[in-house]
Write a protein that holds these residues in place. Structure first.
Motif, mmCIF file in Angstrom:
data_model
loop_
_atom_site.group_PDB
_atom_site.id
_atom_site.type_symbol
_atom_site.label_atom_id
_atom_site.label_comp_id
_atom_site.label_asym_id
_atom_site.label_seq_id
_atom_site.Cartn_x
_atom_site.Cartn_y
_atom_site.Cartn_z
ATOM 1 N N VAL A 110 -16.189 -35.170 52.095
ATOM 2 C CA VAL A 110 -16.571 -34.117 51.153
ATOM 3 C C VAL A 110 -16.517 -32.739 51.819
ATOM 4 O O VAL A 110 -16.255 -31.734 51.161
ATOM 5 N N GLY A 111 -16.765 -32.687 53.130
ATOM 6 C CA GLY A 111 -16.713 -31.412 53.840
ATOM 7 C C GLY A 111 -15.322 -30.817 53.843
ATOM 8 O O GLY A 111 -15.132 -29.624 53.570
ATOM 9 N N LEU A 112 -14.303 -31.645 54.140
ATOM 10 C CA LEU A 112 -12.922 -31.174 54.146
ATOM 11 C C LEU A 112 -12.474 -30.808 52.734
ATOM 12 O O LEU A 112 -11.789 -29.797 52.527
ATOM 13 N N GLU A 113 -12.875 -31.606 51.757
ATOM 14 C CA GLU A 113 -12.505 -31.327 50.370
ATOM 15 C C GLU A 113 -13.012 -29.963 49.925
ATOM 16 O O GLU A 113 -12.288 -29.150 49.335
ATOM 17 N N ARG A 114 -14.268 -29.677 50.235
ATOM 18 C CA ARG A 114 -14.857 -28.418 49.796
ATOM 19 C C ARG A 114 -14.212 -27.225 50.506
ATOM 20 O O ARG A 114 -13.996 -26.172 49.908
ATOM 21 N N LEU A 115 -13.856 -27.388 51.791
ATOM 22 C CA LEU A 115 -13.206 -26.301 52.520
ATOM 23 C C LEU A 115 -11.826 -25.988 51.949
ATOM 24 O O LEU A 115 -11.442 -24.825 51.819
ATOM 25 N N ILE A 116 -11.075 -27.036 51.593
ATOM 26 C CA ILE A 116 -9.743 -26.811 51.021
ATOM 27 C C ILE A 116 -9.857 -26.081 49.686
ATOM 28 O O ILE A 116 -9.127 -25.123 49.413
ATOM 29 N N LEU A 117 -10.799 -26.501 48.840
ATOM 30 C CA LEU A 117 -10.985 -25.830 47.556
ATOM 31 C C LEU A 117 -11.446 -24.385 47.745
ATOM 32 O O LEU A 117 -11.155 -23.518 46.924
ATOM 33 N N PHE A 118 -12.152 -24.152 48.845
ATOM 34 C CA PHE A 118 -12.655 -22.805 49.123
ATOM 35 C C PHE A 118 -11.519 -21.834 49.432
ATOM 36 O O PHE A 118 -11.717 -20.620 49.420
ATOM 37 N N LEU A 119 -10.319 -22.367 49.683
ATOM 38 C CA LEU A 119 -9.156 -21.521 49.974
ATOM 39 C C LEU A 119 -8.505 -20.958 48.713
ATOM 40 O O LEU A 119 -7.517 -20.216 48.814
ATOM 41 N N THR A 120 -9.043 -21.278 47.546
ATOM 42 C CA THR A 120 -8.427 -20.835 46.291
ATOM 43 C C THR A 120 -8.103 -19.340 46.264
ATOM 44 O O THR A 120 -6.997 -18.955 45.838
ATOM 45 N N PRO A 121 -9.005 -18.438 46.722
ATOM 46 C CA PRO A 121 -8.642 -17.010 46.708
ATOM 47 C C PRO A 121 -7.403 -16.688 47.541
ATOM 48 O O PRO A 121 -6.643 -15.778 47.197
ATOM 49 N N SER A 147 -8.548 -18.370 57.833
ATOM 50 C CA SER A 147 -8.871 -19.441 56.883
ATOM 51 C C SER A 147 -8.045 -20.695 57.160
ATOM 52 O O SER A 147 -8.578 -21.803 57.235
ATOM 53 N N TYR A 148 -6.745 -20.527 57.325
ATOM 54 C CA TYR A 148 -5.884 -21.688 57.504
ATOM 55 C C TYR A 148 -6.054 -22.320 58.885
ATOM 56 O O TYR A 148 -5.905 -23.535 59.029
ATOM 57 N N CYS A 149 -6.372 -21.519 59.893
ATOM 58 C CA CYS A 149 -6.686 -22.101 61.211
ATOM 59 C C CYS A 149 -7.919 -22.995 61.114
ATOM 60 O O CYS A 149 -7.972 -24.079 61.720
ATOM 61 N N GLY A 150 -8.918 -22.554 60.351
ATOM 62 C CA GLY A 150 -10.123 -23.354 60.162
ATOM 63 C C GLY A 150 -9.831 -24.669 59.470
ATOM 64 O O GLY A 150 -10.333 -25.731 59.873
ATOM 65 N N ILE A 151 -8.997 -24.620 58.428
ATOM 66 C CA ILE A 151 -8.644 -25.846 57.715
ATOM 67 C C ILE A 151 -7.865 -26.807 58.613
ATOM 68 O O ILE A 151 -8.114 -28.009 58.639
ATOM 69 N N VAL A 152 -6.901 -26.267 59.363
ATOM 70 C CA VAL A 152 -6.111 -27.114 60.277
ATOM 71 C C VAL A 152 -7.019 -27.768 61.305
ATOM 72 O O VAL A 152 -6.861 -28.955 61.636
ATOM 73 N N ALA A 286 -19.125 -30.409 66.091
ATOM 74 C CA ALA A 286 -18.920 -29.006 66.470
ATOM 75 C C ALA A 286 -17.571 -28.502 65.960
ATOM 76 O O ALA A 286 -17.437 -27.329 65.582
ATOM 77 N N VAL A 287 -16.571 -29.375 65.960
ATOM 78 C CA VAL A 287 -15.245 -28.979 65.476
ATOM 79 C C VAL A 287 -15.307 -28.634 63.993
ATOM 80 O O VAL A 287 -14.731 -27.633 63.539
ATOM 81 N N GLN A 288 -16.012 -29.457 63.202
ATOM 82 C CA GLN A 288 -16.144 -29.179 61.779
ATOM 83 C C GLN A 288 -16.875 -27.864 61.522
ATOM 84 O O GLN A 288 -16.479 -27.076 60.672
ATOM 85 N N LEU A 289 -17.935 -27.629 62.288
ATOM 86 C CA LEU A 289 -18.683 -26.384 62.130
ATOM 87 C C LEU A 289 -17.833 -25.182 62.525
ATOM 88 O O LEU A 289 -17.872 -24.132 61.868
ATOM 89 N N GLY A 290 -17.043 -25.340 63.597
ATOM 90 C CA GLY A 290 -16.159 -24.260 64.023
ATOM 91 C C GLY A 290 -15.100 -23.958 62.981
ATOM 92 O O GLY A 290 -14.826 -22.787 62.669
ATOM 93 N N GLY A 291 -14.487 -25.002 62.430
ATOM 94 C CA GLY A 291 -13.479 -24.813 61.387
ATOM 95 C C GLY A 291 -14.069 -24.189 60.142
ATOM 96 O O GLY A 291 -13.460 -23.299 59.520
ATOM 97 N N THR A 292 -15.269 -24.627 59.776
ATOM 98 C CA THR A 292 -15.952 -24.055 58.619
ATOM 99 C C THR A 292 -16.228 -22.573 58.837
ATOM 100 O O THR A 292 -16.041 -21.743 57.931
ATOM 101 N N PHE A 296 -14.887 -19.448 56.530
ATOM 102 C CA PHE A 296 -15.828 -18.475 55.978
ATOM 103 C C PHE A 296 -15.459 -17.051 56.387
ATOM 104 O O PHE A 296 -15.501 -16.129 55.574
ATOM 105 N N ALA A 297 -15.095 -16.889 57.664
ATOM 106 C CA ALA A 297 -14.739 -15.559 58.153
ATOM 107 C C ALA A 297 -13.520 -15.021 57.407
ATOM 108 O O ALA A 297 -13.484 -13.843 57.016
ATOM 109 N N GLY A 298 -12.533 -15.880 57.189
ATOM 110 C CA GLY A 298 -11.332 -15.465 56.479
ATOM 111 C C GLY A 298 -11.602 -15.083 55.043
ATOM 112 O O GLY A 298 -11.150 -14.038 54.562
#
Length: 306
Positions: A110-121, A147-152, A286-292, A296-298
Motif C-alpha cells: 500500500v505504501g508504494l501504491e500511494r506514492l505512485i498515485l501521489f505523482l499525479t501532479p 519525485s521519480y528518484c523517490g519512486i525508483v 529506512a529506504v522506504q522513508l527516504g524514497g517517501t 514529498f520534496a518533489g
C-alpha cells in the motif's frame, strides 16, 4: 466556490476557520488513502479487483445518485456535449483509474501504491508539456527528478524484497495515476462551468454503473453472497474511503483554497505507510522513508512553483 474565495490569501482567513479547513483536508486525505488498506483486507477473503470495486460502488452509488438528482432539480440542464464529456470523464477518471488501482494493489504494498498515485501532479505537468507544448522550468524539472528518484528507490526496494509481482502492480497503478491526470486536465474547463459538486456526483454515477455492470458481465451473481465481514469492509470502503473524502475535500477547498488543501493531502501517503505496517504488517524501512521523503520534496516544490 467563487473566484474571490478561491483567490483569498491564507492570512485573510480567521485562524479557527483555517485550522478547521486544514483538519478537514487532512482527515479527507487519510480516509481516501485508507481505501488501499481496506482493499488489501478484502483480498484476504479471496475476492478479486472486479468484485471489490463493485461492492465499493454498490455502497457509494446511492449517495452520489441522490446528490446528482438534487443537482438536476436545482441546476440548469446540461448540453448534450457536456453530458458526453461527463460520461468520458467518469469512465477515465473514476472507472478505469480506480480499476487499475485496485488491480495493482493485488501485487504491491500500500505504501508504494500511494506514492505512485501521489505523482499525479507530475503527470499533469508532463502531459501538458508533451501535448500542449507547455514549457517546463528548471525548478519543475528538479521537482520531477526528486519525485521519480523517490519512486525508483521504493520500487527497487520492494522488487528486492520479492513482495508480489512488483513490476506488474506498479505499472497498473502508474496507469491509474496517468488516467486520473487526464481526468484532471479534461475536467478543468467543465468544472468552472457546472461546479465541482455536480461534476463529481455525475462522474461518480457513471463510474459506479460501469463498475457494477462490469461485475455482472464478468462474474456470476452468486458472488454477491459473501461473509458479513466483506459487507462491513465494503461499507467502510464505500462510505468512509469514497463518499466522505470527496465531500470533505470540497469543503476544505472552499475554506482554505485548493493549493493549501492539496498540500495537506501530503499526509495521505504517510498515513498509508504507517497504517499498512500497523494493520497489514507491511514493514517500514529506512529506504522506504527516504524514497517517501524524496517524493514529498518533489511534489512540494511543484506545488510551491504553481
Amino acid at each position: 466556490m467563487s473566484k474571490i474565495a478561491a483567490a483569498e490569501p491564507h492570512h485573510a482567513i480567521a485562524r479557527p476557520a483555517f485550522i478547521a479547513g486544514l483538519s478537514i483536508a487532512i482527515a479527507g486525505a487519510v480516509l481516501f488513502s485508507t481505501k488501499a488498506i481496506v482493499a488489501k483486507l478484502l483480498y484476504r477473503y479471496q475476492l478479486d479487483a472486479v468484485t471489490v470495486i463493485a461492492f465499493r460502488m454498490l455502497f457509494s452509488l446511492p449517495v452520489f445518485a441522490a446528490v446528482a438528482f438534487w443537482q438536476m432539480r436545482t441546476e440548469a440542464p446540461l448540453s448534450a456535449a457536456d453530458r458526453w464529456r461527463l460520461v468520458g470523464l467518469g469512465l477515465i477518471g473514476y472507472y478505469v483509474s480506480s480499476f487499475l488501482d485496485f488491480l495493482g494493489l493485488q501485487y504491491i504494498t500500500v505504501g508504494l501504491e500511494r506514492l505512485i498515485l501521489f505523482l499525479t501532479p507530475t503527470f499533469v505537468l508532463l502531459i501538458t508539456a508533451l501535448f500542449l507544448k507547455r514549457h517546463i522550468g528548471r525548478w519543475e524539472w528538479m521537482a520531477l527528478a526528486l519525485s521519480y528518484c523517490g519512486i525508483v528507490l521504493v520500487f527497487v526496494h520492494d522488487l528486492g524484497e520479492g513482495q508480489g509481482d512488483t513490476a506488474t502492480g506498479s505499472l497498473l497503478v502508474l496507469g491509474s495515476a496517468v488516467c486520473y491526470a487526464i481526468y484532471l486536465l479534461g475536467s478543468g474547463e467543465l468544472v468552472r462551468r457546472i461546479g465541482s459538486l455536480r461534476l463529481v456526483s455525475y462522474a461518480m454515477c457513471v463510474s459506479s454503473v460501469a463498475c457494477i455492470a462490469q461485475f455482472f458481465v464478468l462474474r456470476p451473481a452468486a458472488l454477491l453472497i459473501q461473509p458479513v465481514e466483506v459487507y462491513g469492509l465494503s461499507l467502510v470502503n464505500g462510505v468512509f474511503c469514497t463518499i466522505l473524502p470527496v465531500f470533505m475535500t470540497m469543503a476544505a477547498v472552499q475554506r482554505i483554497g485548493a493549493a493549501t488543501a492539496s498540500q495537506a493531502g501530503m499526509v495521505g501517503p504517510v498515513s498509508t505507510l504507517f497504517l499498512g505496517a500497523w494493520i497489514l504488517g507491511e514493514p517500514i524501512t529506512a529506504v522506504q522513508l527516504g524514497g517517501t521523503g524524496l517524493v514529498f520534496a518533489g511534489i512540494y516544490l511543484l506545488s510551491k512553483k504553481k
